[in-house]
Design a protein around this motif. Structure first.
Motif, PDB file in Angstrom:
ATOM      1  N   HIS A 129       0.851  -1.187   0.000  1.00  9.09           N
ATOM      2  CA  HIS A 129       0.000   0.000   0.000  1.00  9.09           C
ATOM      3  C   HIS A 129       0.888   1.239   0.000  1.00  9.09           C
ATOM      4  CE1 HIS A 129       0.560   1.245   4.222  1.00  9.09           C
ATOM      5  NE2 HIS A 129       0.543  -0.054   4.513  1.00  9.09           N
ATOM      6  N   SER A 130       0.328   2.311  -0.514  1.00  2.56           N
ATOM      7  CA  SER A 130       1.105   3.548  -0.586  1.00  2.56           C
ATOM      8  C   SER A 130       1.072   4.262   0.764  1.00  2.56           C
ATOM      9  CB  SER A 130       0.551   4.462  -1.676  1.00  2.56           C
ATOM     10  OG  SER A 130      -0.794   4.809  -1.395  1.00  2.56           O
TER      11      SER A 130
ATOM     12  N   PHE B 108       6.077   3.417  -0.555  1.00  2.00           N
ATOM     13  CA  PHE B 108       5.199   2.265  -0.377  1.00  2.00           C
ATOM     14  C   PHE B 108       5.631   1.399   0.790  1.00  2.00           C
ATOM     15  CE2 PHE B 108       4.611   3.484  -4.739  1.00  2.00           C
ATOM     16  CZ  PHE B 108       3.238   3.380  -4.904  1.00  2.00           C
TER      17      PHE B 108
END
Length: 171
Positions: free
Chosen positions: A85-86, A130
């Motif tokens: 996920h960012s 990330f």
């Protein structure tokens, strides 16, 4: 009481250059069941796939697809949460194809939900950050490795290597 054969899983939040980072630690206490080692091999391979492909100009979906390959190699592998996920920008989520394939999923009824992938068409730019959270479970044996990785112009910039593989504590 932590004993021989246990695994310790932790998610660490640290600061690095005034940036919050995330690291997924899996620590083997002595010798583990062989499924933990197999799950670690798959999770570590997923992390490496992400590092190998991450650079400015690819799409987030290309990154996620590469990271899913090791886990998709066997029907016996499954995941408990997204693979990536960012952190900057917020909101990109890359899930695996086997999230929530817990062996006894039928007994949980509607109390479980799939986290949908988000932002797969986003083109990655230099400086995006990330959290790689590679996880693989075999039956009830789960390993979760990873760390914070920055998009570089031509390659990934890893902020940590310690938590990107199964660590071992000697009893």
């Amino acid at each position: 009481i932590i004993e021989e054969g246990d695994i310790i899983l932790a998610e660490l939040f640290c600061s690095f250059g005034m940036l919050e980072t995330q690291h997924q630690a899996s620590i083997a206490v002595g010798k583990l069941h062989h499924d933990f080692y197999e799950a670690a091999k798959i999770a570590e391979a997923s992390y490496q796939k992400g590092v190998e492909i991450l650079k400015a100009g690819i799409t987030f979906g290309e990154l996620v697809d590469a990271m899913k390959e090791p886990t998709n190699a066997s029907e016996s592998y499954w995941q408990v949460h997204p693979l990536v996920h960012s952190m900057n920008p917020y909101g990109l989520i890359g899930t695996g194809d086997r999230m929530l394939n817990i062996p006894e999923k039928e007994t949980y009824g509607t109390n479980q939900f799939f986290i949908p992938p988000m932002g797969h068409d986003t083109i990655l730019r230099e400086g995006m950050v990330f959290s790689f959270e590679q996880n693989c479970a075999i039956g009830h044996k789960l390993v979760n490795v990873g760390g914070t990785v920055v998009v570089g112009k031509d390659k990934a910039i890893e902020l940590n290597s310690n938590t990107t593989k199964l660590m071992e504590a000697v009893c």
